[in-house]
Design an enzyme around this catalytic site. Structure first.
Site, mmCIF file in Angstrom:
data_model
loop_
_atom_site.group_PDB
_atom_site.id
_atom_site.type_symbol
_atom_site.label_atom_id
_atom_site.label_comp_id
_atom_site.label_asym_id
_atom_site.label_seq_id
_atom_site.Cartn_x
_atom_site.Cartn_y
_atom_site.Cartn_z
ATOM 1 C CB THR A 125 65.715 39.886 40.648
ATOM 2 O OG1 THR A 125 64.648 39.296 39.927
ATOM 3 C CG2 THR A 125 66.757 40.349 39.640
ATOM 4 C CG ASP A 126 62.873 35.254 40.189
ATOM 5 O OD1 ASP A 126 62.860 36.403 39.701
ATOM 6 O OD2 ASP A 126 61.833 34.608 40.436
ATOM 7 C CD GLU A 127 62.604 39.852 36.142
ATOM 8 O OE1 GLU A 127 63.114 40.402 35.159
ATOM 9 O OE2 GLU A 127 61.505 40.159 36.599
ATOM 10 C CE1 TYR A 153 65.394 45.118 38.015
ATOM 11 C CE2 TYR A 153 64.489 43.012 37.283
ATOM 12 C CZ TYR A 153 64.869 43.866 38.311
ATOM 13 O OH TYR A 153 64.737 43.472 39.623
ATOM 14 C CE LYS A 157 68.624 43.818 41.195
ATOM 15 N NZ LYS A 157 68.766 44.771 42.339
HETATM 16 P P1 NAD Z 1 60.994 49.975 43.644
HETATM 17 O O1 NAD Z 1 61.131 50.417 42.242
HETATM 18 O O2 NAD Z 1 59.661 49.956 44.294
HETATM 19 O O3 NAD Z 1 61.932 50.880 44.575
HETATM 20 C C1 NAD Z 1 63.220 51.266 44.197
HETATM 21 C C2 NAD Z 1 63.655 52.409 45.108
HETATM 22 O O4 NAD Z 1 65.006 52.762 44.764
HETATM 23 C C3 NAD Z 1 62.825 53.690 44.971
HETATM 24 O O5 NAD Z 1 62.509 54.208 46.232
HETATM 25 C C4 NAD Z 1 63.740 54.637 44.203
HETATM 26 O O6 NAD Z 1 63.513 56.011 44.510
HETATM 27 C C5 NAD Z 1 65.101 54.171 44.677
HETATM 28 N N1 NAD Z 1 66.167 54.510 43.717
HETATM 29 C C6 NAD Z 1 66.158 54.310 42.377
HETATM 30 N N2 NAD Z 1 67.297 54.772 41.837
HETATM 31 C C7 NAD Z 1 68.061 55.236 42.872
HETATM 32 C C8 NAD Z 1 69.349 55.814 42.952
HETATM 33 N N3 NAD Z 1 70.098 56.006 41.860
HETATM 34 N N4 NAD Z 1 69.832 56.157 44.166
HETATM 35 C C9 NAD Z 1 69.078 55.975 45.290
HETATM 36 N N5 NAD Z 1 67.840 55.455 45.260
HETATM 37 C C10 NAD Z 1 67.335 55.077 44.069
HETATM 38 O O7 NAD Z 1 61.682 48.555 43.705
HETATM 39 P P2 NAD Z 1 61.300 47.266 44.599
HETATM 40 O O8 NAD Z 1 60.282 46.473 43.897
HETATM 41 O O9 NAD Z 1 61.101 47.685 45.991
HETATM 42 O O10 NAD Z 1 62.671 46.457 44.484
HETATM 43 C C11 NAD Z 1 63.723 46.684 45.413
HETATM 44 C C12 NAD Z 1 64.897 45.792 45.060
HETATM 45 O O11 NAD Z 1 64.503 44.433 45.103
HETATM 46 C C13 NAD Z 1 65.438 46.033 43.650
HETATM 47 O O12 NAD Z 1 66.836 45.942 43.713
HETATM 48 C C14 NAD Z 1 64.859 44.897 42.831
HETATM 49 O O13 NAD Z 1 65.713 44.564 41.771
HETATM 50 C C15 NAD Z 1 64.787 43.787 43.858
HETATM 51 N N6 NAD Z 1 63.734 42.777 43.678
HETATM 52 C C16 NAD Z 1 62.434 43.160 43.496
HETATM 53 C C17 NAD Z 1 61.438 42.174 43.401
HETATM 54 C C18 NAD Z 1 59.979 42.545 43.234
HETATM 55 O O14 NAD Z 1 59.156 41.653 43.039
HETATM 56 N N7 NAD Z 1 59.593 43.798 43.319
HETATM 57 C C19 NAD Z 1 61.786 40.825 43.476
HETATM 58 C C20 NAD Z 1 63.141 40.475 43.638
HETATM 59 C C21 NAD Z 1 64.091 41.464 43.758
HETATM 60 O O1 DAU Z 2 60.941 38.043 39.635
HETATM 61 C C1 DAU Z 2 61.335 39.167 40.338
HETATM 62 C C2 DAU Z 2 61.002 40.405 39.543
HETATM 63 O O2 DAU Z 2 59.587 40.573 39.613
HETATM 64 C C3 DAU Z 2 61.710 41.661 40.062
HETATM 65 O O3 DAU Z 2 63.083 41.507 39.872
HETATM 66 C C4 DAU Z 2 61.215 42.915 39.334
HETATM 67 O O4 DAU Z 2 61.795 44.069 39.907
HETATM 68 C C5 DAU Z 2 59.712 42.984 39.482
HETATM 69 O O5 DAU Z 2 59.204 44.107 38.763
HETATM 70 C C6 DAU Z 2 59.055 41.703 38.959
HETATM 71 O O6 DAU Z 2 59.241 41.579 37.513
HETATM 72 P P1 DAU Z 2 58.069 41.038 36.556
HETATM 73 O O7 DAU Z 2 58.348 41.503 35.194
HETATM 74 O O8 DAU Z 2 57.839 39.593 36.768
HETATM 75 O O9 DAU Z 2 56.813 41.829 37.233
HETATM 76 P P2 DAU Z 2 55.593 42.624 36.589
HETATM 77 O O10 DAU Z 2 54.666 42.951 37.712
HETATM 78 O O11 DAU Z 2 56.038 43.732 35.712
HETATM 79 O O12 DAU Z 2 54.900 41.522 35.677
HETATM 80 C C7 DAU Z 2 54.453 40.288 36.208
HETATM 81 C C8 DAU Z 2 53.901 39.477 35.055
HETATM 82 O O13 DAU Z 2 52.687 40.112 34.590
HETATM 83 C C9 DAU Z 2 54.809 39.400 33.840
HETATM 84 O O14 DAU Z 2 54.698 38.109 33.250
HETATM 85 C C10 DAU Z 2 54.269 40.447 32.890
HETATM 86 C C11 DAU Z 2 52.778 40.461 33.199
HETATM 87 N N1 DAU Z 2 52.097 41.764 33.043
HETATM 88 C C12 DAU Z 2 52.650 42.844 33.659
HETATM 89 C C13 DAU Z 2 52.063 44.086 33.532
HETATM 90 C C14 DAU Z 2 52.677 45.301 34.179
HETATM 91 C C15 DAU Z 2 50.912 41.850 32.334
HETATM 92 O O15 DAU Z 2 50.399 40.849 31.806
HETATM 93 N N2 DAU Z 2 50.331 43.078 32.210
HETATM 94 C C16 DAU Z 2 50.864 44.208 32.764
HETATM 95 O O16 DAU Z 2 50.277 45.309 32.575
#
Ligand code: NAD
Ligand code: DAU
Length: 339
Positions: A125-127, A153, A157
């Site tokens: 992730t970019d985080e 988190y 990562k």
């Molecule tokens: P998500 O939370 O929707 O899905 C995570 C999945 O992993 C779930 O199906 C969960 O059951 C499974 N899981 C959790 N713990 C586990 C374990 N111990 N063993 C096996 N399975 C397990 O997450 P997502 O948003 O789909 O993100 C997927 C990946 O991409 C993550 O690694 C996250 O850090 C990364 N990522 C997410 C975003 C985003 O915007 N959502 C952006 C950049 C990177």
């Molecule tokens: O940048 C990549 C990341 O993006 C991934 O690595 C993470 O897994 C993914 O969850 C996401 O993280 P963020 O924290 O950016 O996403 P989130 O949807 O939780 O929040 C997006 C923005 O919105 C953040 O600035 C917080 C704000 N927010 C979020 C929630 C849930 C609100 O203002 N209100 C809310 O209720």
């Protein structure tokens, strides 16, 4: 080619499985997922009918289980999506983030090394780069930006990334790492901002916006992310990091207002609530490396991607209503009531 996709019952992993089933007929896909609160077998319903796809329930941090799975399958490729992924939950309960995101990745790396996997891809992730100031729109995260994490988190990562890269340097395990910006699209769990806005607005419920809603995220349609990962597996250089993002920065409040306007819902639903602890200000990816080396470019513009996403939530109400009517209710109340 046999590919292991971990975390494939979650948001991005499931979209990746569907992308592979549609675009990589030569792949036999095994999904390993623990089915935590974020994993959902209903998401994989269509894939489960495909004889190129198998689902296995299990924990990536369970070394014996992982070893047996690798022994019984000769995986060519491993793509690790499995993670605890929600920043707010990591602030409340960091431990599970360390176990799954760090120990889980270590267990997959060891099995990949032992059984001679040809490519281990870590989805990051970019985080891991921390944040950028709001008033320096000229600054972007490159692959050389130092790691500077803010939340449990992102720290977990970043640890997983470092381990993955160490296995390349020390053991010559053929790895790649991708660091992507915020995704949106189908099957996104309703705790995250965009699906939270859509599902709450459709129920005429308040939309909690942290602080003043001025934090910036760089949104990418999930299919563009899946395509980028596929290109990295195909052509990415071993030991390299690739940033993925589409130069699509938006303030949270702009995103909220855009979705409300598509749904024709009033802005009076917006409720400003206490800010997230350690809240990162701005994320912005420089994707020039993946674009230059692999020819990847994002194909879905935000204005069409967000409409497609809203459409998906309208057409798949049972999928998200089952979630928000389950244990999610307790989570929401604990996180937001009296906030
Ligand atoms: P998500 O939370 O929707 O899905 C995570 C999945 O992993 C779930 O199906 C969960 O059951 C499974 N899981 C959790 N713990 C586990 C374990 N111990 N063993 C096996 N399975 C397990 O997450 P997502 O948003 O789909 O993100 C997927 C990946 O991409 C993550 O690694 C996250 O850090 C990364 N990522 C997410 C975003 C985003 O915007 N959502 C952006 C950049 C990177
Ligand atoms: O940048 C990549 C990341 O993006 C991934 O690595 C993470 O897994 C993914 O969850 C996401 O993280 P963020 O924290 O950016 O996403 P989130 O949807 O939780 O929040 C997006 C923005 O919105 C953040 O600035 C917080 C704000 N927010 C979020 C929630 C849930 C609100 O203002 N209100 C809310 O209720």
């Amino acid at each position: 080619m046999k590919i292991l996709v971990t975390g494939g019952a979650g948001f991005i992993g499931s979209n990746f499985i569907y992308y592979l089933l549609d675009n990589r007929p030569e792949y036999e896909i095994v999904c390993l997922d623990k089915l935590t609160y974020a994993g959902n077998l209903k998401t994989l319903k269509k894939a489960l009918n495909n004889d190129r796809f198998t689902f296995t329930k299990g924990d990536i941090a369970d070394r014996d289980f992982v070893d047996k799975l690798f022994q019984n399958n000769q995986f060519d490729i491993v793509v690790n999506f499995a993670a605890e992924s929600h920043v707010d939950r990591s602030i409340e309960h960091p431990d599970i983030f360390l176990r799954t995101n760090i120990i889980g990745t270590a267990s997959l790396l060891d099995a990949s090394k032992k059984y001679g996997v040809k490519r281990f891809h870590q989805v990051s992730t970019d985080e891991v780069y921390g944040d950028l100031p709001l008033d320096r729109t000229d600054l972007f995260f490159t692959e050389e930006t130092p790691i500077h994490t803010s939340s449990p988190y992102s720290a977990s990562k970043a640890s997983a990334d470092l381990l993955t890269l160490a296995y390349f340097r020390t053991y010559k395990l053929p790895v790649t790492v991708s660091r992507c910006s915020n995704n949106y699209g189908p099957y996104h769990f309703p705790e995250k901002l965009i699906p939270l806005i859509i599902t709450r607005a459709l129920n005429d419920e308040s939309i909690p916006v942290y602080g003043q809603g001025l934090n910036v995220r760089d949104w990418l349609y999930v299919e563009d992310h899946c395509k980028a990962i596929t290109m990295i597996i195909d052509k990415g250089r071993e030991g390299e990091i690739y940033n993925i993002g589409g130069h699509n920065e938006k303030t949270n409040i702009d995103v909220v207002k855009t979705v409300l306007s598509i749904l024709n819902k009033p802005e009076s639903l917006i409720t400003y609530v206490k800010d997230r602890a350690g809240h990162d200000l701005r994320y912005a990816i420089d994707p020039s490396k993946i674009s230059r080396e692999l020819g990847w470019i994002p194909e879905t513009r935000f204005d069409s991607g967000i409409k497609k996403t809203v459409e998906w939530y309208l057409e798949n109400r049972t999928w998200w209503q089952d979630i928000i009517n389950g244990e999610y209710k307790d989570y929401y109340n604990k996180m937001y009531i009296n906030r």
